[in-house]
Scaffold this active site. Sequence first.
Site, PDB file in Angstrom:
ATOM      1  N   SER A 139     -10.278 -10.752   4.005  1.00 44.15           N
ATOM      2  CA  SER A 139      -9.149 -10.460   3.101  1.00 44.15           C
ATOM      3  C   SER A 139      -8.622 -11.769   2.549  1.00 44.15           C
ATOM      4  O   SER A 139      -8.780 -12.821   3.175  1.00 44.15           O
ATOM      5  CB  SER A 139      -8.033  -9.756   3.868  1.00 44.15           C
ATOM      6  OG  SER A 139      -6.883  -9.609   3.061  1.00 44.15           O
ATOM      7  N   TYR A 182      -1.690  -8.717  10.843  1.00 46.10           N
ATOM      8  CA  TYR A 182      -2.824  -8.402   9.956  1.00 46.10           C
ATOM      9  C   TYR A 182      -3.489  -9.707   9.505  1.00 46.10           C
ATOM     10  O   TYR A 182      -4.715  -9.838   9.581  1.00 46.10           O
ATOM     11  CB  TYR A 182      -2.340  -7.588   8.750  1.00 46.10           C
ATOM     12  CG  TYR A 182      -3.459  -7.199   7.810  1.00 46.10           C
ATOM     13  CD1 TYR A 182      -4.368  -6.202   8.150  1.00 46.10           C
ATOM     14  CD2 TYR A 182      -3.613  -7.832   6.581  1.00 46.10           C
ATOM     15  CE1 TYR A 182      -5.403  -5.847   7.288  1.00 46.10           C
ATOM     16  CE2 TYR A 182      -4.639  -7.478   5.708  1.00 46.10           C
ATOM     17  CZ  TYR A 182      -5.529  -6.480   6.066  1.00 46.10           C
ATOM     18  OH  TYR A 182      -6.560  -6.136   5.215  1.00 46.10           O
TER      19      TYR A 182
HETATM   20  P1  NDP Z   1      -8.867   2.622   3.616  1.00 46.63           P
HETATM   21  O1  NDP Z   1      -7.670   2.930   4.443  1.00 46.63           O
HETATM   22  O2  NDP Z   1      -9.110   3.408   2.377  1.00 46.63           O
HETATM   23  O3  NDP Z   1     -10.193   2.668   4.509  1.00 46.63           O
HETATM   24  C1  NDP Z   1     -10.204   2.226   5.840  1.00 46.63           C
HETATM   25  C2  NDP Z   1     -11.420   2.835   6.502  1.00 46.63           C
HETATM   26  O4  NDP Z   1     -11.491   2.376   7.843  1.00 46.63           O
HETATM   27  C3  NDP Z   1     -11.362   4.353   6.535  1.00 46.63           C
HETATM   28  O5  NDP Z   1     -12.622   4.864   6.185  1.00 46.63           O
HETATM   29  C4  NDP Z   1     -11.047   4.666   7.989  1.00 46.63           C
HETATM   30  O6  NDP Z   1     -11.654   5.895   8.339  1.00 46.63           O
HETATM   31  C5  NDP Z   1     -11.736   3.505   8.673  1.00 46.63           C
HETATM   32  N1  NDP Z   1     -11.235   3.258  10.023  1.00 46.63           N
HETATM   33  C6  NDP Z   1      -9.983   2.948  10.419  1.00 46.63           C
HETATM   34  N2  NDP Z   1      -9.920   2.852  11.743  1.00 46.63           N
HETATM   35  C7  NDP Z   1     -11.181   3.100  12.208  1.00 46.63           C
HETATM   36  C8  NDP Z   1     -11.751   3.150  13.496  1.00 46.63           C
HETATM   37  N3  NDP Z   1     -11.020   2.922  14.606  1.00 46.63           N
HETATM   38  N4  NDP Z   1     -13.069   3.450  13.611  1.00 46.63           N
HETATM   39  C9  NDP Z   1     -13.809   3.705  12.506  1.00 46.63           C
HETATM   40  N5  NDP Z   1     -13.321   3.663  11.262  1.00 46.63           N
HETATM   41  C10 NDP Z   1     -12.010   3.370  11.119  1.00 46.63           C
HETATM   42  O7  NDP Z   1      -8.713   1.078   3.260  1.00 46.63           O
HETATM   43  P2  NDP Z   1      -9.650   0.040   2.459  1.00 46.63           P
HETATM   44  O8  NDP Z   1     -10.821   0.694   1.884  1.00 46.63           O
HETATM   45  O9  NDP Z   1      -8.724  -0.721   1.600  1.00 46.63           O
HETATM   46  O10 NDP Z   1     -10.067  -0.918   3.665  1.00 46.63           O
HETATM   47  C11 NDP Z   1     -11.389  -1.318   3.950  1.00 46.63           C
HETATM   48  C12 NDP Z   1     -11.374  -2.764   4.427  1.00 46.63           C
HETATM   49  O11 NDP Z   1     -10.935  -3.605   3.364  1.00 46.63           O
HETATM   50  C13 NDP Z   1     -10.446  -3.023   5.608  1.00 46.63           C
HETATM   51  O12 NDP Z   1     -11.089  -3.882   6.525  1.00 46.63           O
HETATM   52  C14 NDP Z   1      -9.261  -3.741   4.958  1.00 46.63           C
HETATM   53  O13 NDP Z   1      -8.594  -4.567   5.857  1.00 46.63           O
HETATM   54  C15 NDP Z   1      -9.985  -4.509   3.860  1.00 46.63           C
HETATM   55  N6  NDP Z   1      -9.124  -4.990   2.770  1.00 46.63           N
HETATM   56  C16 NDP Z   1      -8.471  -4.096   1.953  1.00 46.63           C
HETATM   57  C17 NDP Z   1      -7.635  -4.560   0.958  1.00 46.63           C
HETATM   58  C18 NDP Z   1      -6.839  -3.647   0.079  1.00 46.63           C
HETATM   59  O14 NDP Z   1      -5.984  -4.136  -0.685  1.00 46.63           O
HETATM   60  N7  NDP Z   1      -7.073  -2.353   0.083  1.00 46.63           N
HETATM   61  C19 NDP Z   1      -7.452  -5.992   0.732  1.00 46.63           C
HETATM   62  C20 NDP Z   1      -8.206  -6.825   1.613  1.00 46.63           C
HETATM   63  C21 NDP Z   1      -9.021  -6.336   2.590  1.00 46.63           C
HETATM   64  P3  NDP Z   1     -11.091   6.965   9.389  1.00 46.63           P
HETATM   65  O15 NDP Z   1      -9.604   7.002   9.236  1.00 46.63           O
HETATM   66  O16 NDP Z   1     -11.785   8.231   8.971  1.00 46.63           O
HETATM   67  O17 NDP Z   1     -11.555   6.472  10.721  1.00 46.63           O
END
Ligand code: NDP
Length: 241
Positions: A134, A147
């Site tokens: 990030s 975070y």
């Molecule tokens: P979302 O919340 O849309 O997606 C997060 C995903 O992680 C979901 O599919 C969720 O699925 C999964 N997840 C969460 N906890 C678990 C777990 N314990 N086991 C398996 N899967 C898990 O967010 P983003 O798409 O934005 O996030 C994706 C990545 O990008 C993350 O690492 C985030 O930190 C990073 N990021 C995002 C930014 C943003 O602005 N959006 C900026 C910088 C980095 P489920 O709940 O079904 O398990």
Amino acid sequence: MPSKPLVIITGASSGIGAATARLFSEAGHPLLLLARRVEPMESLGLPDCLCRAVDVMDLDGFRAAIAEAESRYGQTDCLVNNAGVMFCADPARQSVDEWQRMIDVNIRGLLNGIHLVLSGMIARQGGTIVNIGSIAGVKTFPKHAVYCGTKFAVHAITETIREEVSGSDVRLVNVAPGMVETDLVNSSTDQDARDGWWSYANQIGGALKPESIAQSILFAYQMPQSVCVREMIVCPTRQEP
Ligand code: NDP
């Protein structure tokens, strides 16, 4: 069996992970998609795609899903370690449970993925692990203390292991997004933090679409194995911090 190698994507039930799944599928890869919710992954309707409800903290479940996918599609050539959670809040008021959850999913879950594929990649002298860091792993932001801590850790882990396995032609890539329009911030219990995120995103003309991060991941992966894109910081042009 598809001619292209297996790609594993964690956190593929929404946001960046789902967009990445669609793009890698269009590029012809068989996929293993993992998240706790299986239905949104299945509803992507992608061909040659195994979807499994796995919490990245569940090492045995994670291992079993990889074994099942590899028995269908061959060895893993790419792991996109994308699953993550973000709970923004004032550090004096934030619950220890939220801190723990971010450390668990963002660091320990990511390490579980690395643990499960790295030795095979080294033995095969090839493979790519894309860790989703990030901009919050490069600089600090208010209400993001833990975070940021987890994402700084992702950057350190990625770069350290990259150095250690470079001689085996295994690539470690850190893709570090800025603001991306997903559900991520919506799970923050601090309403001011949530509102502030969306208000700033609107002020700058919108956050990135998840597809822009998916394209960045695919770009890094599709470079020849002799080329390692070590780090990409991908933000909306108008994002200032
Ligand atoms: P979302 O919340 O849309 O997606 C997060 C995903 O992680 C979901 O599919 C969720 O699925 C999964 N997840 C969460 N906890 C678990 C777990 N314990 N086991 C398996 N899967 C898990 O967010 P983003 O798409 O934005 O996030 C994706 C990545 O990008 C993350 O690492 C985030 O930190 C990073 N990021 C995002 C930014 C943003 O602005 N959006 C900026 C910088 C980095 P489920 O709940 O079904 O398990």
